[in-house]
Design a protein around this motif. Structure first.
Motif, short mmCIF file in Angstrom:
data_model
loop_
_atom_site.label_atom_id
_atom_site.label_comp_id
_atom_site.label_asym_id
_atom_site.label_seq_id
_atom_site.Cartn_x
_atom_site.Cartn_y
_atom_site.Cartn_z
N GLY A 1 0.79 -1.22 0.00
CA GLY A 1 0.00 0.00 0.00
C GLY A 1 0.83 1.27 0.00
N ARG A 2 2.12 1.15 -0.25
CA ARG A 2 3.00 2.30 -0.28
C ARG A 2 3.44 2.59 -1.71
NH1 ARG A 2 0.90 4.31 3.10
NH2 ARG A 2 2.34 6.01 2.59
N LYS A 3 3.94 3.77 -1.94
CA LYS A 3 4.46 4.12 -3.26
C LYS A 3 5.89 3.62 -3.39
CE LYS A 3 4.77 7.88 -6.58
NZ LYS A 3 4.42 9.29 -6.89
N GLY A 4 6.18 2.98 -4.50
CA GLY A 4 7.53 2.49 -4.77
C GLY A 4 8.04 3.01 -6.10
N VAL A 5 9.31 3.37 -6.16
CA VAL A 5 9.90 3.93 -7.37
C VAL A 5 11.29 3.34 -7.55
CG1 VAL A 5 10.62 6.03 -8.57
CG2 VAL A 5 8.67 6.11 -7.00
N ALA A 6 11.59 2.85 -8.76
CA ALA A 6 12.92 2.35 -9.08
C ALA A 6 13.61 3.35 -10.01
CB ALA A 6 12.83 0.98 -9.75
N ILE A 7 14.85 3.68 -9.68
CA ILE A 7 15.60 4.69 -10.43
C ILE A 7 16.94 4.10 -10.85
CG2 ILE A 7 16.70 6.96 -10.31
CD1 ILE A 7 14.65 7.60 -8.02
N ALA A 8 17.19 4.07 -12.15
CA ALA A 8 18.49 3.58 -12.64
C ALA A 8 19.54 4.65 -12.35
CB ALA A 8 18.42 3.29 -14.13
N ALA A 9 20.58 4.28 -11.59
CA ALA A 9 21.62 5.25 -11.25
C ALA A 9 22.90 4.50 -10.86
CB ALA A 9 21.17 6.15 -10.10
N ASP A 10 23.96 4.72 -11.61
CA ASP A 10 25.26 4.14 -11.31
C ASP A 10 25.92 4.99 -10.23
OD1 ASP A 10 27.84 3.21 -11.23
OD2 ASP A 10 28.22 3.41 -13.39
N SER A 11 26.21 4.40 -9.09
CA SER A 11 26.77 5.15 -7.97
C SER A 11 28.19 5.65 -8.24
CB SER A 11 26.75 4.31 -6.70
OG SER A 11 25.43 4.14 -6.24
N ALA A 12 28.83 5.16 -9.29
CA ALA A 12 30.16 5.65 -9.66
C ALA A 12 30.07 6.92 -10.48
CB ALA A 12 30.92 4.58 -10.44
N ASP A 13 28.87 7.30 -10.89
CA ASP A 13 28.63 8.46 -11.74
C ASP A 13 28.03 9.58 -10.89
OD1 ASP A 13 27.47 10.37 -13.48
OD2 ASP A 13 27.04 8.86 -15.01
N VAL A 14 28.78 10.67 -10.71
CA VAL A 14 28.33 11.76 -9.85
C VAL A 14 26.99 12.33 -10.32
CG1 VAL A 14 28.84 14.13 -9.11
CG2 VAL A 14 30.63 12.39 -9.04
N ALA A 15 26.86 12.55 -11.62
CA ALA A 15 25.61 13.12 -12.15
C ALA A 15 24.43 12.18 -11.88
CB ALA A 15 25.75 13.40 -13.64
N ALA A 16 24.68 10.87 -12.00
CA ALA A 16 23.62 9.90 -11.76
C ALA A 16 23.21 9.87 -10.28
CB ALA A 16 24.06 8.50 -12.20
N VAL A 17 24.19 10.02 -9.40
CA VAL A 17 23.89 10.05 -7.96
C VAL A 17 23.02 11.26 -7.63
CG1 VAL A 17 24.88 10.28 -5.65
CG2 VAL A 17 25.96 8.77 -7.32
N LYS A 18 23.44 12.43 -8.10
CA LYS A 18 22.65 13.64 -7.87
C LYS A 18 21.28 13.52 -8.50
CE LYS A 18 26.54 16.91 -7.65
NZ LYS A 18 27.18 18.08 -8.32
N GLY A 19 21.25 13.01 -9.74
CA GLY A 19 19.98 12.84 -10.44
C GLY A 19 19.06 11.87 -9.73
N GLY A 20 19.63 10.82 -9.13
CA GLY A 20 18.81 9.85 -8.40
C GLY A 20 18.09 10.50 -7.23
N VAL A 21 18.78 11.38 -6.53
CA VAL A 21 18.16 12.09 -5.40
C VAL A 21 17.04 12.98 -5.91
CG1 VAL A 21 18.52 13.81 -3.59
CG2 VAL A 21 20.22 12.00 -3.95
N GLU A 22 17.31 13.73 -6.97
CA GLU A 22 16.29 14.66 -7.48
C GLU A 22 15.08 13.91 -8.04
OE1 GLU A 22 16.54 17.78 -6.74
OE2 GLU A 22 18.52 17.34 -5.90
N LYS A 23 15.32 12.79 -8.69
CA LYS A 23 14.20 11.98 -9.22
C LYS A 23 13.36 11.42 -8.07
CE LYS A 23 16.49 10.70 -13.53
NZ LYS A 23 17.20 9.62 -14.28
N ALA A 24 14.01 11.00 -7.00
CA ALA A 24 13.28 10.49 -5.84
C ALA A 24 12.42 11.58 -5.22
CB ALA A 24 14.25 9.93 -4.80
N VAL A 25 13.00 12.77 -5.08
CA VAL A 25 12.26 13.91 -4.52
C VAL A 25 11.05 14.22 -5.39
CG1 VAL A 25 12.37 16.39 -4.07
CG2 VAL A 25 14.25 14.90 -3.34
N SER A 26 11.25 14.23 -6.70
CA SER A 26 10.15 14.53 -7.61
C SER A 26 9.06 13.47 -7.56
CB SER A 26 10.70 14.65 -9.04
OG SER A 26 9.67 14.87 -9.96
N ALA A 27 9.46 12.20 -7.55
CA ALA A 27 8.49 11.11 -7.56
C ALA A 27 7.72 10.98 -6.25
CB ALA A 27 9.19 9.79 -7.88
N LEU A 28 8.40 11.26 -5.15
CA LEU A 28 7.78 11.07 -3.83
C LEU A 28 7.19 12.35 -3.25
CD1 LEU A 28 10.45 8.75 -2.14
CD2 LEU A 28 8.39 8.08 -3.40
#
Length: 246
Positions: A55-82
């Motif tokens: 009953g909760r919202k779940g979101v999967a985000i593709a993000a390579d933790s070795a990629d700085v832009a992907a790490v930052k983008g993962g946080v922003e996508k999570a914020v936007s989705a949630l």
């Protein structure tokens, strides 16, 4: 359980193993959960379905933790989705073992990029969105405090760096009512280190409780630290290692 009702969480490396257990436990406690993954899209989708079944919202985000832009983008996508963020769990990590004579520069750079830099970058990005009661929880290792075997130096170094980061960030964010803590797992039964693996008996021999932990053991501590019950706990480390460091 509803200790985290209304909370929004991001778990890095949440498609399998300890990360998946954490993502599911936070959802069981009432949180909406985003998780990042690098390659395991099918497993990430599985965890999202399990979160949604609760009953909760779940979101999967593709993000390579070795990629700085992907790490930052993962946080922003999570914020936007949630619709915001209350909890960050820095779980993604890699293991590069072996004696110092065999390390390559790529081994060193990859270990530091994922195990240290990604934690710093994600925490910095998340801190811009966290308010009073926010939580940053990193997954370290029992090897960060005591190296009990050969060949673990590079990994241990990277996880030890997170102890200083946790203590310093707890000071920096404390005035905003945000707590920062670290959990140190020992040998835990996952596909990366199975309890039936070739090195398992040697690892069990070092423990006070001679058995492997379960991912849920780690998830339970993370859920506590994410909850209101842990509002006065910050800058702290918690070993869940069967007493290997006793």
């Amino acid at each position: 359980m509803s200790r985290l009702s209304g909370k929004r969480a991001l778990v890095t490396g949440g498609s399998r193993g300890i990360g998946a257990a954490i993502a599911l436990r936070l959802a069981q406690e009432g949180a909406d959960v985003a998780l990042t993954y690098e390659r395991s899209a099918d497993k990430a989708a599985e965890i999202v379905r399990a979160i949604e079944a609760l009953g909760r919202k779940g979101v999967a985000i593709a993000a390579d933790s070795a990629d700085v832009a992907a790490v930052k983008g993962g946080v922003e996508k999570a914020v936007s989705a949630l619709g915001g963020l209350d909890i960050l769990v820095n779980n993604a990590g890699i293991w590069r073992g072996g004696p110092v004579s065999e390390w390559t520069l790529e081994d060193i750079d990859a270990t530091l990029a994922v195990n240290v830099r990604a934690v710093v970058v994600a925490s910095q990005a998340a801190s811009a969105h966290l308010g009073e009661g926010g939580r940053i929880i990193s997954i370290g290792s029992c090897l960060a405090e005591r190296v009990v075997e050969q060949g673990a130096t590079l990994y241990a170094m990277s996880k030890a760096a997170l102890i200083g980061f946790t203590k310093g960030l707890a000071r920096d964010l404390g005035p905003r009512g945000i707590t920062v803590n670290i959990v140190h797992p020992g040998s835990t039964d996952t596909d990366m280190n199975p309890a039936a693996g070739a090195q398992a008996d040697a690892q069990r021999a070092k423990m006070a409780i001679p058995r492997y932990g379960k991912p849920d053991d780690i998830a339970g501590m993370v859920a506590y630290l994410a909850s209101e019950e842990a509002r006065f706990v910050t800058g702290a480390g918690f070993a869940i290692d069967g007493g290997v460091n006793t």
